[in-house]
Motif scaffolding. Sequence first.
Motif, mmCIF file in Angstrom:
data_model
loop_
_atom_site.group_PDB
_atom_site.id
_atom_site.type_symbol
_atom_site.label_atom_id
_atom_site.label_comp_id
_atom_site.label_asym_id
_atom_site.label_seq_id
_atom_site.Cartn_x
_atom_site.Cartn_y
_atom_site.Cartn_z
ATOM 1 N N CYS A 97 -24.133 -98.531 -92.703
ATOM 2 C CA CYS A 97 -24.666 -99.516 -93.642
ATOM 3 C C CYS A 97 -25.485 -98.822 -94.735
ATOM 4 O O CYS A 97 -26.384 -98.038 -94.425
ATOM 5 C CB CYS A 97 -25.544 -100.497 -92.869
ATOM 6 S SG CYS A 97 -26.521 -101.577 -93.913
ATOM 7 N N CYS A 133 -29.470 -100.005 -94.160
ATOM 8 C CA CYS A 133 -30.308 -99.564 -93.032
ATOM 9 C C CYS A 133 -29.740 -98.355 -92.283
ATOM 10 O O CYS A 133 -30.419 -97.796 -91.422
ATOM 11 C CB CYS A 133 -30.522 -100.725 -92.062
ATOM 12 S SG CYS A 133 -29.082 -101.091 -91.056
ATOM 13 N N CYS A 135 -23.227 -105.704 -91.612
ATOM 14 C CA CYS A 135 -24.001 -104.844 -90.715
ATOM 15 C C CYS A 135 -24.652 -105.724 -89.655
ATOM 16 O O CYS A 135 -25.323 -106.708 -89.991
ATOM 17 C CB CYS A 135 -25.058 -104.089 -91.523
ATOM 18 S SG CYS A 135 -26.256 -103.238 -90.482
ATOM 19 N N GLU A 165 -27.060 -104.955 -87.761
ATOM 20 C CA GLU A 165 -28.520 -104.732 -87.688
ATOM 21 C C GLU A 165 -29.276 -105.531 -88.754
ATOM 22 O O GLU A 165 -30.231 -106.220 -88.451
ATOM 23 C CB GLU A 165 -28.846 -103.238 -87.882
ATOM 24 C CG GLU A 165 -28.446 -102.342 -86.717
ATOM 25 C CD GLU A 165 -29.291 -102.577 -85.460
ATOM 26 O OE1 GLU A 165 -30.457 -102.983 -85.597
ATOM 27 O OE2 GLU A 165 -28.753 -102.349 -84.352
ATOM 28 N N CYS A 166 -28.822 -105.376 -90.033
ATOM 29 C CA CYS A 166 -29.624 -105.965 -91.121
ATOM 30 C C CYS A 166 -28.895 -107.078 -91.862
ATOM 31 O O CYS A 166 -29.443 -107.662 -92.788
ATOM 32 C CB CYS A 166 -30.078 -104.877 -92.098
ATOM 33 S SG CYS A 166 -28.776 -104.276 -93.186
HETATM 34 ZN ZN LIG Z 1 -27.702 -102.573 -92.171
#
Ligand SMILES: [Zn+2]
Length: 319
Positions: A28, A31, A57, A59-60
């Motif tokens: 990504c 992040c 992504c 995660e983010c």
């Molecule tokens: Zn990310």
Amino acid sequence: MRYICSLPEHHGEIFDFPFMPTITLTSCPVCGSSKLEKVFDAVDHFATKEIFPVCECRECSFRFTNSFPSEEMIGRYYDSADYISHSDSDKGVVNRLYHYFRKGMLQKKVDLVAAHAQGDSLRLLDIGCGTGYFLQAAKERGWHVRGIEKNSAARESAIARTGAVIEDENGLWNLEVGTFEVVTLWHVLEHIEKLNETLEKLQDILKPDGVAVIALPNHRAYDAQCYRSFWAAYDVPRHLWHFSPGTVEKLLKKHGLKIIETRPMPLDAFYISMLSEQYKKSNFLLKYGRAFLVGLIGYLRSLRHVAQSSSLIYIVKKD
Ligand SMILES: [Zn+2]
């Protein structure tokens, strides 16, 4: 470099290239996480009808087109007289509406910059200035304007219109630290391959109390939820990055920048909805009737919840 091409019309063929024709990200850009998943396939409705996956992504939640043509290869995806920000064509209802509203929008943009910038004799850089209409309006306010534009025909037109220094994309990297009170990117950052490098440079060239004004589509908008992969502001592969208020905040923070205000762009919901209906090959009634309804609901919602606006303008300062 030998390269196995993944462009659909040459799938699996082996070419000798001095550069990579397509870029596939494995992490990504916001992040750094490698937990990426495909959200859907989007079609290049505008130019080639080729398919490009849109990834997110885990995660983010940043979304981006993956894979996408490299900077050297992407020119042909813009290769149309209809590409609205580069042309002054007034063919068709959508184009005519766009040009009609542009004049008022230009004054609003200049007023917005004036409300946030410090001083009268501003030095303003417009990155991705297109044919230079915004720079012309800014110059008429008495500001010292300068531009960056990759497309050579648009650049020539901007130079003729403003008489200002307008350079190609390489010009950005030579600009000196702390030069500008204002840097603007009007629907441009989503097109730029060097996302992190550009924001790092933006942070550098801004004066300590300078302001950046960044307009971006918002895939969390009401019209985006309605049209999903047909949402015209995905605009693959010309749009590499698909932003939301949350991911913009994370990305800016990473580069020492912070959002001080977020403003809706209410007319974009109507324009994007009409284009999306066109891409869905809707009949006349849906193309204008439903698009108007989606635009109107999107517009009304964005009055109460700015984060649901089809496009957003982020007013940004150094952190
Ligand atoms: Zn990310």
